[in-house]
Design an enzyme around this catalytic site. Structure first.
Site, PDB file in Angstrom:
ATOM      1  N   PRO A  29       0.693  -1.317  -0.011  1.00 31.91           N
ATOM      2  CG  PRO A  29      -0.277  -1.378   1.926  1.00 31.91           C
ATOM      3  CD  PRO A  29       0.649  -1.941   1.119  1.00 31.91           C
ATOM      4  CE  LYS A  58      -8.749 -10.616   3.108  1.00 33.24           C
ATOM      5  NZ  LYS A  58      -9.192 -11.853   2.512  1.00 33.24           N
ATOM      6  N   GLY A  73       6.861   2.555   2.807  1.00 34.48           N
ATOM      7  CA  GLY A  73       8.416   2.616   2.738  1.00 34.48           C
ATOM      8  C   GLY A  73       8.997   1.971   1.403  1.00 34.48           C
ATOM      9  CE  LYS A  74       4.829   0.788  -2.822  1.00 33.76           C
ATOM     10  NZ  LYS A  74       4.117   1.335  -1.695  1.00 33.76           N
ATOM     11  CB  SER A 128     -11.968 -13.329   0.683  1.00 28.31           C
ATOM     12  OG  SER A 128     -12.282 -11.716   1.020  1.00 28.31           O
TER      13      SER A 128
HETATM   14  P1  ATP Z   1       4.041   5.134  -2.375  1.00 26.40           P
HETATM   15  O1  ATP Z   1       3.362   3.698  -2.893  1.00 26.40           O
HETATM   16  O2  ATP Z   1       2.804   6.042  -2.322  1.00 26.40           O
HETATM   17  O3  ATP Z   1       5.097   5.518  -3.469  1.00 26.40           O
HETATM   18  P2  ATP Z   1       6.023   4.083  -0.729  1.00 26.40           P
HETATM   19  O4  ATP Z   1       5.814   2.817  -0.083  1.00 26.40           O
HETATM   20  O5  ATP Z   1       7.004   4.483  -1.817  1.00 26.40           O
HETATM   21  O6  ATP Z   1       4.690   4.770  -1.171  1.00 26.40           O
HETATM   22  P3  ATP Z   1       7.516   6.011   0.953  1.00 26.40           P
HETATM   23  O7  ATP Z   1       7.521   7.240   0.381  1.00 26.40           O
HETATM   24  O8  ATP Z   1       8.806   5.063   0.930  1.00 26.40           O
HETATM   25  O9  ATP Z   1       6.456   4.954   0.630  1.00 26.40           O
HETATM   26  O10 ATP Z   1       7.560   6.152   2.483  1.00 26.40           O
HETATM   27  C1  ATP Z   1       6.699   7.268   2.972  1.00 26.40           C
HETATM   28  C2  ATP Z   1       7.391   7.980   4.060  1.00 26.40           C
HETATM   29  O11 ATP Z   1       7.472   7.243   5.280  1.00 26.40           O
HETATM   30  C3  ATP Z   1       8.763   8.210   3.866  1.00 26.40           C
HETATM   31  O12 ATP Z   1       9.233   9.494   4.466  1.00 26.40           O
HETATM   32  C4  ATP Z   1       9.605   7.123   4.514  1.00 26.40           C
HETATM   33  O13 ATP Z   1      10.800   7.447   4.593  1.00 26.40           O
HETATM   34  C5  ATP Z   1       8.845   6.945   5.521  1.00 26.40           C
HETATM   35  N1  ATP Z   1       8.803   5.594   6.054  1.00 26.40           N
HETATM   36  C6  ATP Z   1       8.009   4.504   5.673  1.00 26.40           C
HETATM   37  N2  ATP Z   1       8.205   3.362   6.186  1.00 26.40           N
HETATM   38  C7  ATP Z   1       9.321   3.596   7.105  1.00 26.40           C
HETATM   39  C8  ATP Z   1      10.107   2.706   8.096  1.00 26.40           C
HETATM   40  N3  ATP Z   1       9.833   1.457   8.226  1.00 26.40           N
HETATM   41  N4  ATP Z   1      11.011   3.306   8.835  1.00 26.40           N
HETATM   42  C9  ATP Z   1      11.153   4.760   8.555  1.00 26.40           C
HETATM   43  N5  ATP Z   1      10.473   5.682   7.831  1.00 26.40           N
HETATM   44  C10 ATP Z   1       9.572   5.194   6.962  1.00 26.40           C
HETATM   45 MG    MG Z   2       6.882   5.500  -3.696  1.00 33.19          MG
END
Ligand code: ATP
Ligand code: MG
Length: 522
Positions: A109, A473, A113-114, A430
């Site tokens: 989602p 879930k 943090g991806k 589901s």
């Molecule tokens: P999208 O699908 O909307 O692109 P994404 O999964 O790429 O979302 P990110 O941009 O990497 O999301 O994360 C959003 C913010 O939350 C960033 O500032 C990221 O550094 C922080 N973040 C997310 N997960 C973590 C974590 N496990 N530890 C520290 N910071 C986190």
């Molecule tokens: Mg992203």
């Protein structure tokens, strides 16, 4: 003078023979052209591109696993399984001496943090990082470039990226591969496949460049919110790593260690100038940012920090201390209010999985009138979900005796089954056992007296089949305070694989047949 510049550039490059030949030809051509003629400009632009690519220039990979893990840990809280997978991936690279030839796909989602993990991977390897979105790309030329005969022709995104990072082996992140479009302008998905496929990309041919460029040293990391819409041939070549969303405690830790300090820095405040209590962070998580990831949480913390900065600039305070009680003033009314888990006859909590993460799903069944027998469905349900409601209706109404419902109940009952919220489209099989349980609750005139959530596909003979998104879930149920779950037996291995902190405090019943469900519920 232009020619001198190009010769100067070439001296610093390790040009492959075919590129050297092409550049030589073009320089000869340029020498014979009239300065300022349109053709001169075109040729000059072309040479400019050819000579500013980092031919033969690359960074040396750092394949020290401890260091990599340290960097991943430093940048991210939690995500143990993800970090572990990445370290494994790098370990294979260390054995082979390079990480080329594989494509990583980070799926989950928004805001989990991806992108941030991808960036850390580049840091850990000591590689350059470049990122762009392929979401909504409709024109193949965005990937493979335009032929030079077009006015204003340019290379595609990949060659642009390579030029920008000045290295042949960067990490290139492709966002939103699940949203790549197909259209009349060629097929960007298959162009993308050509770029990513290690069998083909060592001689990638951009239409503008017209000279093959080796992309095989690049590490590609793709991100997506869901797998369903990624073209099959593309998906087959990727190594999928799932990120599924955070529990409140994890979000709290992320907020304290990463998001809050990041926002302070952005606003130019020091840690001493503003702080926030755990209680306030929890209240934001719960009232302002209910999501799988932490993006809205980060935005809200940003707002709080900016308000604090204003107070400090106006000299209304030297130091701002934010507590839960301050939030309504700083952030307005909470966007979400805690809903009490609903209960009542015919009401059952199900678990759903969407591209935005897991969610609980209430299913409501009521008897509308007794004039005739019948059944109707609402809630913007997709075809599969409608069919699964019909299966639930057929199954329950033909087994009332077994399940101690009023055997005559459905003979004179027009039943309405609804799945709020009415505007959100839902689909999938589901919710089968959940819908059956709502109908049974109605026929037994008995409500489910405790917080309990369930998910499972139901067949006409009462078998309960496996479902997807177990992890999402389970997290969604925990988030709303439901600690007792019914899951298909076939999903037991998925459940067992969850980290302990997710399983902690949960009771899960694994069922094979609807009889098992009824036994747990009533
Ligand atoms: P999208 O699908 O909307 O692109 P994404 O999964 O790429 O979302 P990110 O941009 O990497 O999301 O994360 C959003 C913010 O939350 C960033 O500032 C990221 O550094 C922080 N973040 C997310 N997960 C973590 C974590 N496990 N530890 C520290 N910071 C986190
Ligand atoms: Mg992203």
């Amino acid at each position: 003078a232009d020619i001198d510049l190009y010769q100067e550039r070439i001296r610093k490059l390790k040009l492959p023979a075919h590129a050297e030949k092409k550049i030589g030809e073009e320089m000869d051509k340029l020498a014979g052209l009239e300065h300022g003629s349109p053709e001169y400009t075109v040729t000059r632009n072309y040479l400019d591109w050819l000579t500013s690519l980092p031919w033969g220039r690359h960074t040396k990979d750092k394949l020290n696993l401890e260091r990599a893990r340290k960097i991943l840990d430093h940048d991210h809280d939690g995500l143990d399984d993800v970090k572990e997978r990445i370290v494994e991936f790098l370990a294979v690279g260390a054995l082979k001496g390079e990480v080329a030839g594989s494509i990583l796909l980070l799926v989950g989602p928004p805001g989990v943090g991806k992108t941030s993990i991808g960036r850390s991977v580049a840091n850990a390897l000591g590689r350059k990082f470049y990122r762009f979105s392929v979401g909504g790309m409709r024109d193949e030329a965005e990937i493979k470039g335009h032929r030079r005969t077009y006015i204003g022709a340019m290379p595609g995104k990949f060659i642009q990226a390579i030029k920008e990072v000045e290295s042949e082996n960067p990490v290139i992140m492709l966002d939103e591969v699940d949203k790549i479009g197909a259209s009349y302008q060629g097929d960007p998905a298959s162009a993308l496949l050509e770029v990513l496929d290690p069998e083909q990309n060592h001689e990638f041919l951009d239409h503008y460049l017209d000279v093959r460029f080796d992309l095989s040293k690049t590490l590609f990391i793709c991100t997506a919110n869901q797998l369903d819409t990624i073209p099959g041939p593309l998906l087959d070549r990727m190594e999928t790593i799932r990120l599924s969303g955070y529990l409140t405690e994890e979000k709290l830790a992320i907020a304290k260690h990463h998001l809050w300090p990041k926002q302070l820095k952005k606003a130019g405040l020091s840690r001493g100038q503003a702080n926030i209590t755990d209680g306030a962070i929890r209240k934001i998580i719960d009232g302002y940012a209910r999501e799988a990831g932490v993006r809205q949480l980060e935005q809200n913390l940003g707002k709080v920090v900016r308000k604090a900065a204003v107070q400090i600039v106006r000299k209304q305070a030297d130091k701002v201390h934010v507590t839960a009680a301050d939030l309504e003033r700083l952030l307005d009314q909470p966007a979400y209010v805690r809903e009490k888990p609903v209960s009542g006859i015919g009401v059952v909590t199900g678990l759903a999985w969407t591209a935005l993460g897991g969610a609980t799903l209430t299913i409501e069944a009521t008897k509308v009138h007794t004039l005739n027998r019948g059944f109707k469905l609402t809630g913007k349900l997709g075809e599969v979900m409608r069919e699964s409601a019909e299966i639930a209706y057929s199954y329950v109404s033909s087994h009332l005796k077994t399940f101690k419902g009023d055997p005559k109940f459905f003979d004179a009952a027009f039943v309405h089954l609804h799945v709020p919220e009415g505007a959100t489209p839902k689909d999938g099989p589901s919710a089968g056992i959940t819908m059956a349980t709502a109908l049974l609750s109605l026929a037994r005139n008995e409500k489910i007296g405790r917080p309990l959530a369930m998910t499972g596909e139901l067949t006409l003979t009462g078998q309960v089949l496996a479902i997807g998104g177990v992890r999402e879930k389970v997290i969604a149920a925990k988030q709303v305070g439901i600690h007792e779950l019914i899951l298909p037996e076939a999903n037991q291995p998925d459940f067992e694989r969850l980290p302990d902190y997710v399983k902690d405090g949960l009771t899960a019943h694994f069922v094979r047949h609807y009889k098992d469900v009824a036994k747990v519920v009533f």
